[in-house]
Motif scaffolding. Structure first.
Motif, PDB file in Angstrom:
ATOM      1  N   GLN A 105       0.820  -1.200   0.000  1.00 42.97           N
ATOM      2  CA  GLN A 105       0.000   0.000   0.000  1.00 42.97           C
ATOM      3  C   GLN A 105       0.861   1.259   0.000  1.00 42.97           C
ATOM      4  O   GLN A 105       0.555   2.247  -0.689  1.00 42.97           O
ATOM      5  CB  GLN A 105      -0.926  -0.001   1.220  1.00 42.97           C
ATOM      6  N   LYS A 108       2.105   1.790  -3.441  1.00 44.53           N
ATOM      7  CA  LYS A 108       1.026   2.305  -4.281  1.00 44.53           C
ATOM      8  C   LYS A 108       0.830   3.802  -4.051  1.00 44.53           C
ATOM      9  O   LYS A 108       0.634   4.572  -5.002  1.00 44.53           O
ATOM     10  CB  LYS A 108      -0.269   1.542  -3.977  1.00 44.53           C
ATOM     11  N   GLU A 109       0.904   4.220  -2.799  1.00 45.31           N
ATOM     12  CA  GLU A 109       0.751   5.639  -2.480  1.00 45.31           C
ATOM     13  C   GLU A 109       1.926   6.470  -2.981  1.00 45.31           C
ATOM     14  O   GLU A 109       1.812   7.689  -3.122  1.00 45.31           O
ATOM     15  CB  GLU A 109       0.582   5.800  -0.971  1.00 45.31           C
ATOM     16  N   SER A 110       3.054   5.802  -3.249  1.00 42.03           N
ATOM     17  CA  SER A 110       4.223   6.476  -3.812  1.00 42.03           C
ATOM     18  C   SER A 110       4.241   6.378  -5.336  1.00 42.03           C
ATOM     19  O   SER A 110       5.275   6.603  -5.971  1.00 42.03           O
ATOM     20  CB  SER A 110       5.505   5.859  -3.237  1.00 42.03           C
TER      21      SER A 110
END
Length: 313
Positions: A105, A108-110
Motif C-alpha cells: 500500500q 502504491k501511495e508512492s
C-alpha cells in the motif's frame, strides 16, 4: 613506465578503487550494465508464474521464501525499500500476505505500479464457517484462473516496466498460459477417476475452494475453520468436524506440507472411521528437489496425492 613513487601510485590506486566501489552502481566503473528494471513479487507461487512471463526481460525479486506461510511471513527493511522502488509490484491480495500488504500500500501511495492478482481473476467468496461471504485469496488452486492471471501479469509488465521487449513478454505469457491450460486438462482427467460421491475434502484451513468449484469437489470441513493459518480451532470446532467426517465417510485429511499436522492427527484418532493424513503443497513452493519447486510441479503433486487419498476403494 611511471615515474611516480610507489607509495603515491598505491595511494592514487586506492582512492580510485574506493570511488569505483562507491559509485559502481551509478557510473558503471567496473563495466557493469546499467540497472535493469525490477519486478517485485510477494508470494513464491506468484513469483514462479511471474518469472515464466518475464523471462530475461527484467529482474524478478520474490519476497516469500520456500516453505513459508503466506499469512505470516514478513520482509526486512531492505526488502520493504525494494517494494517501494520497484518498476512493478505483483501481489496476491485479498488479505493473504497479512504482514506485507501495508508495504504494498505504501508503494502504491508512492505511485509505484501494483497489481493485485487475486482481485483481477474473478475471486470467489468463502461459503462456510466464520469466513462466509469474505473473498477467498487462494485462487491458484484453479489453473483456469491462473491462466487468466498469466495474461494479466503479462499485460501489466508490458505496460509498466520500461525497457522490456513487449513482444517477448507476450510470447512468453502465451507459451506458459498454454502449459497451465494443459495442466488443468490433465488434472480433470485424473480427478475423473474419483467417484463423484467420494470427492470430499477435509483440509487444514480453507484453501481449496477454487479447486473444489472447478473440479466438482465438496469441502466437507477444515481443521481450522478460517481462511488463514493464524486462527485456531476451538474444542467445539474439533468435535463438530469429527462428527462431520464420520457422517460423510471421509477417507483422508489433507494437510499443508509446511504446517504441523498434529491437529489433523488428533482428528484421525478421535474419528471412528479410518482416515489417512496426506500432505499437500497448498500455499508455498519448496526448494528444488523437494517436490514443488514450481507452480506446475506443485499442482501435479497435489493432484496425485488427492487421487491417491480418495480414489482407493
Amino acid at each position: 613506465m611511471s615515474t611516480e613513487p610507489p607509495d603515491r601510485r598505491s595511494t592514487a590506486a586506492g582512492v580510485l578503487l574506493l570511488v569505483c566501489v562507491m559509485l559502481a552502481g551509478l557510473t558503471g566503473c567496473f563495466g557493469t550494465k546499467e540497472g535493469r528494471p525490477t519486478v517485485v513479487v510477494t508470494t513464491n507461487i506468484l513469483g514462479d508464474v511471474t518469472r515464466k512471463v518475464v523471462g530475461d526481460e527484467a529482474d524478478v525479486k520474490v519476497l516469500m521464501k520456500p516453505n513459508a506461510d503466506p499469512h505470516s511471513f514478513g520482509v526486512s527493511a531492505a526488502e520493504a525499500a525494494q517494494i517501494e522502488s520497484a518498476d512493478l509490484v505483483v501481489y496476491n491480495g485479498l488479505g493473504l500476505e497479512e504482514n506485507v500488504l501495508r508495504h504494498v500500500q505504501a508503494a502504491k501511495e508512492s505511485d509505484v505500479p501494483t497489481l493485485g492478482v487475486a482481485d483481477a481473476v474473478e475471486p470467489l467468496a468463502y461459503r462456510t464457517d466464520e469466513t462466509a461471504g469474505k473473498p477467498d485469496p487462494h485462487f491458484w488452486t484453479d489453473p483456469s484462473r491462473v491462466r487468466k492471471a498469466v495474461g494479466i501479469i503479462g499485460t501489466a509488465v508490458a505496460e509498466h516496466v520500461d525497457g522490456v521487449d513487449k513482444g517477448a513478454v507476450k510470447a512468453q505469457a502465451t507459451s506458459y498460459g498454454k502449459k497451465v491450460g494443459q495442466l488443468g486438462a490433465w488434472m480433470k482427467q485424473r480427478f475423473d477417476t474419483i467417484p463423484k460421491n467420494g470427492r470430499k475434502l477435509v483440509t487444514n484451513h480453507h484453501v481449496f475452494g477454487y479447486l473444489a468449484r472447478r473440479f466438482d469437489f465438496q469441502v466437507v470441513g477444515t481443521v481450522i475453520p478460517s481462511g488463514t493459518t493464524l486462527a485456531s480451532p476451538s474444542a467445539a470446532d474439533m468435535k463438530s468436524l469429527t462428527t462431520t467426517i464420520e457422517k460423510a465417510g471421509v477417507k483422508a485429511i489433507f494437510v499443508d506440507s509446511s504446517q504441523p499436522d498434529r491437529l489433523a492427527r488428533v482428528l484421525k484418532k478421535e474419528s471412528k472411521v479410518e482416515v489417512a493424513v496426506i500432505p499437500l503443497f497448498s500455499e508455498s513452493l519448496t526448494e528444488k528437489g523437494k517436490g514443488a519447486a514450481t507452480y506446475l510441479q506443485m499442482m501435479r503433486s497435489n493432484t496425485k496425492a488427492i487421487v491417491r487419498g480418495l480414489a482407493k476403494p
